[in-house]
Design a protein around this motif. Structure first.
Motif, PDB file in Angstrom:
ATOM      1  N   LEU A 176      46.925  23.283  53.969  1.00 53.18           N
ATOM      2  CA  LEU A 176      47.409  21.932  54.299  1.00 53.18           C
ATOM      3  C   LEU A 176      46.764  20.910  53.372  1.00 53.18           C
ATOM      4  O   LEU A 176      45.601  21.051  52.996  1.00 53.18           O
ATOM      5  N   TYR A 177      47.562  19.915  52.992  1.00 52.10           N
ATOM      6  CA  TYR A 177      47.087  18.856  52.112  1.00 52.10           C
ATOM      7  C   TYR A 177      47.313  17.513  52.787  1.00 52.10           C
ATOM      8  O   TYR A 177      48.363  17.295  53.393  1.00 52.10           O
ATOM      9  N   VAL A 178      46.339  16.617  52.641  1.00 52.10           N
ATOM     10  CA  VAL A 178      46.587  15.198  52.925  1.00 52.10           C
ATOM     11  C   VAL A 178      46.622  14.525  51.569  1.00 52.10           C
ATOM     12  O   VAL A 178      45.638  14.568  50.819  1.00 52.10           O
ATOM     13  N   LEU A 179      47.779  13.972  51.212  1.00 52.69           N
ATOM     14  CA  LEU A 179      47.943  13.334  49.910  1.00 52.69           C
ATOM     15  C   LEU A 179      47.991  11.822  50.093  1.00 52.69           C
ATOM     16  O   LEU A 179      48.539  11.324  51.071  1.00 52.69           O
ATOM     17  N   THR A 180      47.451  11.096  49.099  1.00 52.68           N
ATOM     18  CA  THR A 180      47.464   9.630  49.192  1.00 52.68           C
ATOM     19  C   THR A 180      48.745   9.049  48.634  1.00 52.68           C
ATOM     20  O   THR A 180      48.969   7.849  48.678  1.00 52.68           O
ATOM     21  N   ASP A 181      49.579   9.905  48.049  1.00 54.07           N
ATOM     22  CA  ASP A 181      50.835   9.430  47.464  1.00 54.07           C
ATOM     23  C   ASP A 181      51.856  10.565  47.600  1.00 54.07           C
ATOM     24  O   ASP A 181      51.553  11.619  48.165  1.00 54.07           O
ATOM     25  N   THR A 182      53.061  10.376  47.071  1.00 54.02           N
ATOM     26  CA  THR A 182      54.088  11.414  47.178  1.00 54.02           C
ATOM     27  C   THR A 182      53.660  12.668  46.393  1.00 54.02           C
ATOM     28  O   THR A 182      52.910  12.565  45.423  1.00 54.02           O
ATOM     29  N   PRO A 183      54.151  13.851  46.799  1.00 45.72           N
ATOM     30  CA  PRO A 183      53.680  15.100  46.169  1.00 45.72           C
ATOM     31  C   PRO A 183      53.874  15.152  44.657  1.00 45.72           C
ATOM     32  O   PRO A 183      53.044  15.738  43.949  1.00 45.72           O
ATOM     33  N   ASP A 184      54.969  14.533  44.155  1.00 46.05           N
ATOM     34  CA  ASP A 184      55.208  14.608  42.705  1.00 46.05           C
ATOM     35  C   ASP A 184      54.098  13.936  41.911  1.00 46.05           C
ATOM     36  O   ASP A 184      53.859  14.275  40.757  1.00 46.05           O
TER      37      ASP A 184
ATOM     38  N   TYR B  23      42.886  20.212  52.942  1.00 46.97           N
ATOM     39  CA  TYR B  23      42.296  19.549  51.773  1.00 46.97           C
ATOM     40  C   TYR B  23      42.760  18.107  51.757  1.00 46.97           C
ATOM     41  O   TYR B  23      43.955  17.824  51.689  1.00 46.97           O
ATOM     42  N   ASP B  24      41.819  17.195  51.844  1.00 47.66           N
ATOM     43  CA  ASP B  24      42.123  15.762  51.917  1.00 47.66           C
ATOM     44  C   ASP B  24      41.777  15.135  50.568  1.00 47.66           C
ATOM     45  O   ASP B  24      40.590  14.967  50.242  1.00 47.66           O
ATOM     46  N   VAL B  25      42.803  14.814  49.758  1.00 55.01           N
ATOM     47  CA  VAL B  25      42.508  14.306  48.412  1.00 55.01           C
ATOM     48  C   VAL B  25      41.758  12.975  48.444  1.00 55.01           C
ATOM     49  O   VAL B  25      41.024  12.656  47.514  1.00 55.01           O
ATOM     50  N   SER B  26      41.930  12.221  49.525  1.00 56.71           N
ATOM     51  CA  SER B  26      41.269  10.912  49.564  1.00 56.71           C
ATOM     52  C   SER B  26      39.753  11.045  49.664  1.00 56.71           C
ATOM     53  O   SER B  26      39.027  10.097  49.416  1.00 56.71           O
TER      54      SER B  26
END
Lengths: 266, 227
Positions: A199-207, A8-11
């Motif tokens: 799996l995640y692609v995050l654009t920032d830190t997980p928090d 999952y790519d949040v961007s």
């Protein structure tokens, strides 16, 4: 066997919530309407009839202003699922390719899995007295289809495939994002808890996405499962055995000196 | 072979436990054992056969909850209606002294049937004082952690996780005490008459004088000569 998973790519996510609807549709789950809480998010968290939600997280950034982060949230299908260990009726199983699934006929709604889960994902379904969660559409995958959520995603934010291949893709994407205005971009799920089968692609830190930076199984659950449950209960048979031994020895010794126990004692 | 000493109605007897104490005791016995056997179905792995006795896991869960509510009600009745008795019980526990320590030190020999001499005891001897401290504490912990696990949504998640191991530890320690207590209060030759104290409410006066000399002197001492 190779792990099959979602990336999952949040961007790329537009928070259209097509995945939420597709999930409800495939799993034949009724709508759950929660009151408006000043946020576009449909539900506070997953619930007994909602296996996946898209979270709408508002972040205030000193430089960029208000950031609106989206996150598809559901069971993470841990490689080492704590829910499976605590289940007293062994109703949780792991498929060879990495889906953690529940046999609802065996579930007794005890909630152990909910509180053992580092993400508190399994949720209670009152009408059946069971706890439920995402199945990674194992029945679809085993017939060669992709999970309902990944199949319906219009932007390609959700993909399904072999975990190793998706990881290569995720690393490329993180590299790209880092070079294009997201210096904190990261992969989530590769190493957390020994690996997650989501799996995640995050654009920032997980928090910034409501995810624990370093998820851990609670020490309370570890103490309960690794010490109390396997060893502590042995005190009971030891006591019963001592009583049985005393039953015999006290009578044998009394026969040697019968006056001692006349009418109960002395 | 004699299991428990015969009940003798024709000898001088003194009251040991009143009706409320006995109602509360046996009420707890039934509800505790029901909770124990239904609960063990979950505590033990592969104990489906135990659940099957109660009609499966769902049936065992229902019996567990009904018995738990029954236990809570009996606990509440005992605490409210028997408040004076509980205070007296508590005061006797607080009299823990050298005689009780001597009792506990010598008790393992007595337990397996060796003849020992123990110093005079109050209403509850050293071992009974220990049981009176541990078992009610464990039952209260079981009740508290049990309701937290039953209604987890209204409690913080961290408290629910603490309740899981608390419930198990309290169950094991409670069951250890209850099984010792059940054996010592019935089939153990050294303390057989105490069974009638809880079943009929009275014990033989000579037994009381021998086993609980301090209590007997304080409670019935002046009547002794009138017999």
């Amino acid at each position: 066997m190779l792990k099959m998973t979602n990336l999952y790519d949040v961007s790329k996510c537009t928070a259209c919530r097509g995945c939420q609807v597709a999930c409800k549709d495939w799993n034949q789950l009724p709508a759950v309407i929660e009151p408006f809480t000043g946020n576009y998010q449909t539900h506070e968290t997953t619930n007994g009839d909602t296996y996946t939600i898209v979270k709408f997280i508002e972040q205030i950034d000193d430089v960029k202003g208000i950031q609106w982060n989206f996150l598809k949230f559901q069971c993470m299908h841990c490689f080492d699922p704590e829910c499976m260990k605590v289940c007293p009726t062994d109703c949780i199983k792991q498929t060879e390719w990495g889906a953690v699934i529940k046999d609802y006929d065996k579930c007794i709604g005890c909630h152990y899995c909910t509180y053992a889960c580092p993400f508190e994902i399994p949720q209670y379904r009152k009408r059946q007295d069971i706890t439920t969660k995402c199945t990674l559409c194992y029945e679809r995958v085993e017939e060669g289809l992709t999970p309902a959520c990944a199949r319906t995603c219009p932007t390609g934010a959700l993909q399904f495939g072999e975990r190793e291949e998706l990881l290569i893709q995720a690393r490329e994407r993180v590299k790209f994002l880092k070079a294009n205005g997201f210096p904190n971009a990261t992969i989530y799920g590769e190493k957390e808890l020994g690996g997650l089968n989501k799996l995640y692609v995050l654009t920032d830190t997980p928090d910034k996405f409501d995810l624990p930076v370093d998820p851990k199984v609670s020490g309370n659950i570890g103490f309960w499962q690794n010490w109390v449950q396997p060893y502590f209960g042995w005190l009971i048979p030891v006591t019963l055995g001592a009583s049985a031994l005393s039953f015999v020895t006290s009578r044998l010794l009394a026969n040697k000196a019968p006056a001692h126990t006349e009418g109960g004692h002395e | 072979m004699q299991w428990i000493p015969e009940y003798k109605a024709d000898v001088p007897r003194v009251e040991r436990f009143n009706f409320l104490a006995r109602f509360s005791h046996w009420g707890h016995t039934v509800t505790f054992l029901l909770c124990l056997f239904t609960g063990l179905a979950l505590f033990l792995s592969d104990a489906g056969w135990l659940a099957a006795i109660f009609g499966g896991y769902a049936g065992a869960g229902l019996v567990h909850r009904i018995a738990a509510v029954g236990l809570t009600i009996i606990l509440a009745i005992g605490m409210v209606a028997g408040f004076k008795g509980i205070i007296a019980w508590f005061q006797d526990i607080l009299r823990f002294g050298v005689n009780d320590i001597m009792f506990i030190v010598k008790f393992p020999l007595e337990f397996f049937g060796f003849p020992v001499k123990v110093p005079p005891q109050t209403r509850f001897n050293g071992g009974e004082k220990g049981n009176s401290m541990v078992t009610p504490t464990m039952v209260i912990l079981l009740v508290l952690s049990g309701y937290i696990m039953w209604f987890p949504a209204i409690f913080p998640g961290g408290l629910v996780r603490v309740a899981y191991w608390t419930h198990d530890i309290a169950m094991v320690l409670g069951t250890v005490m209850v099984s010792m207590h059940a054996y010592l209060g019935s089939f153990h030759p050294g303390s057989g008459e105490s069974f009638w104290g809880m079943w009929k409410g009275t014990v033989r006066a000579d037994w009381a004088k021998h086993h609980h000399a301090i209590w007997y002197e304080e409670t019935y001492g002046d009547k002794k000569d009138a017999e």
